[in-house]
Design an enzyme around this catalytic site. Structure first.
Site, PDB file in Angstrom:
ATOM      1  CD  GLN A  97      48.496  13.050 144.395  1.00 30.20           C
ATOM      2  OE1 GLN A  97      48.955  12.866 143.275  1.00 30.20           O
ATOM      3  NE2 GLN A  97      49.228  12.980 145.486  1.00 30.20           N
ATOM      4  CE1 TYR A 178      55.272  17.988 139.658  1.00 34.02           C
ATOM      5  CE2 TYR A 178      54.801  16.498 141.478  1.00 34.02           C
ATOM      6  CZ  TYR A 178      55.345  16.729 140.222  1.00 34.02           C
ATOM      7  OH  TYR A 178      55.981  15.721 139.541  1.00 34.02           O
ATOM      8  NE  ARG A 225      51.968  10.771 148.543  1.00 34.91           N
ATOM      9  CZ  ARG A 225      52.789  10.214 147.653  1.00 34.91           C
ATOM     10  NH1 ARG A 225      53.012  10.793 146.491  1.00 34.91           N
ATOM     11  NH2 ARG A 225      53.379   9.065 147.904  1.00 34.91           N
TER      12      ARG A 225
HETATM   13  C1  8OZ Z   1      56.491  10.603 138.497  1.00 37.85           C
HETATM   14  C2  8OZ Z   1      56.468  11.178 137.247  1.00 37.85           C
HETATM   15  C3  8OZ Z   1      55.724  12.307 137.037  1.00 37.85           C
HETATM   16  C4  8OZ Z   1      54.986  12.868 138.074  1.00 37.85           C
HETATM   17  C5  8OZ Z   1      54.785  13.035 141.798  1.00 37.85           C
HETATM   18  C6  8OZ Z   1      52.962  13.259 140.269  1.00 37.85           C
HETATM   19  O1  8OZ Z   1      55.995  12.846 141.974  1.00 37.85           O
HETATM   20  C7  8OZ Z   1      54.211  12.877 140.454  1.00 37.85           C
HETATM   21  C8  8OZ Z   1      55.015  12.290 139.346  1.00 37.85           C
HETATM   22  C9  8OZ Z   1      55.769  11.147 139.541  1.00 37.85           C
HETATM   23  O2  8OZ Z   1      54.042  13.368 142.718  1.00 37.85           O
END
Ligand code: 8OZ
Length: 366
Positions: A97, A178, A225
């Site tokens: 990913q 993100y 995703r």
């Molecule tokens: C949990 C803790 C930190 C990052 C996501 C990459 O929620 C994460 C993530 C999950 O997609």
């Protein structure tokens, strides 16, 4: 109608079954470099039809938490190679990913103490995990339009590194608020110009990233995703029109020949039908996409069987149950009981709560 245990073609990949290990952040890569312990963990879970690795930063600026893995240096490539070799020798397939956290970061995690970058200069109302524990995220600076080509090139570079490390493909992380979702949502993106304003403009970064990554690897080795209903307790407000936003995104990616869409239904790690969330017509989205449709979020064996039997999905991704059950595929097939998740060991640490969950038949533990 297919069952969970029937093989399936997903883009260029031929999967032995329709059970996918979801991407799961575990913070066990000191300095961003995967370890032999991580190779054990993934190899133990290689009976999944497909493993999606934990989110992995595409550049130094893409990191937002302590000890998450990277996929942009030769050291990362060499270290991930032990993971892909282990999974392949156990008969599995694995994609990585590709992740850029955008504003969900802290300056102490970024090269030279830089400010995080985002679509916006407004900070997220959330915390991240650093060497000093949980701290509020740093205020970002808004990327300039002229900086976007270099950002897209970072995704392409990471995709090349993934191919060199032996991955079967990549999943572009455009979910969980993100960087890419910081561009997609009108609740976060306050830009003018080619990457802000209209749905088309807000989706432009995602489309450019998918074009760049697909051009490197072949589009049939790329998935994406998405998480249109995730708010993380309100810290990431929803887009004002999530259905229209997703219809636009799916419409743009449908002709690209991507391997799959990975849809998080509901609140990531939470309710599948969150209170007050707008209703989504998932089946309209699914029917607009010609590749494989993967669903995720709080799905148990019964629900997974029903999702395949009704045609709601082609693939089902399991997260927490794959952490605590390395042999989840066998347990689902045999309707066996599941180990309990030990949540204290999710983020950081060593083998405890990571590679020590028992198999159904202890004798097959390596
Ligand atoms: C949990 C803790 C930190 C990052 C996501 C990459 O929620 C994460 C993530 C999950 O997609």
């Amino acid at each position: 109608m297919p069952t969970l245990f029937d093989p399936v073609k997903v883009g260029a990949l031929r999967l032995a079954n329709r059970i996918v290990m979801a991407p799961l952040t575990r913070n066990r890569a000191p300095g961003g470099v995967p370890t032999a312990l991580m190779a054990d963990y993934y190899r133990q879970r290689a009976t999944a039809g497909l493993i999606i690795t934990e989110a992995s930063q595409i550049s130094g600026m893409a990191q937002g938490y302590l000890d998450t893995p990277g996929i942009y240096t030769q050291a990362h490539i060499d270290a991930w190679r032990q993971v892909t070799d282990g999974v392949h020798s156990a008969g599995g397939q694995i994609v990585i990913q590709l992740w850029h956290v955008g504003r969900i970061s802290h300056r102490s995690l970024l090269p030279g103490g830089a400010e995080p970058v985002s679509s916006t200069a407004r900070a997220a109302n959330t915390k991240t995990f650093t060497r000093d524990g949980f701290v509020p995220v740093s205020t970002p600076r808004a990327l300039r339009d002229e900086e976007i080509p270099a950002l897209v090139a970072d995704y392409a570079h990471a995709a090349r590194c993934a191919a060199k490390a032996g991955f079967d493909g990549v999943e572009v992380h455009a979910a969980n608020t993100y960087l890419i979702e910081q561009f997609l949502r009108d609740s976060i993106n306050d830009r003018h110009g080619p990457y802000g304003g209209t749905i088309e403009n807000r989706a432009r970064l995602l489309i450019e990233v998918l074009q760049a990554v697909g051009s490197e690897l072949g589009f049939e080795r790329v998935g994406v995703r998405l998480s249109p209903l995730t708010t993380f307790g309100g810290s990431a407000p929803l887009d004002s029109k999530p259905q229209a936003l997703m219809e636009h995104v799916i419409g743009k990616i449908a002709p690209m020949g991507l391997a799959y869409v990975h849809m998080i239904e509901g609140e990531t790690g939470g309710a599948r039908e969150p209170d007050g969330a707008p209703a989504m017509d998932w089946d309209v989205l699914r029917s607009a996409f010609p590749g494989a449709w993967m669903v995720n979020n709080g799905i148990d064996g019964e629900h997974a069987r029903a999702a395949l039997a009704s045609g709601h999905a082609d693939l089902v991704a399991f997260g927490r149950s794959f952490i605590s059950n390395p042999d989840l595929v066998r347990r689902l097939r045999e309707h066996a009981s599941l180990n309990t998740l030990r949540a204290d060991f999710l983020y950081g640490g060593g083998a405890e709560g990571y590679t020590d969950y028992p198999m159904l038949d202890e004798s097959i533990v390596a």
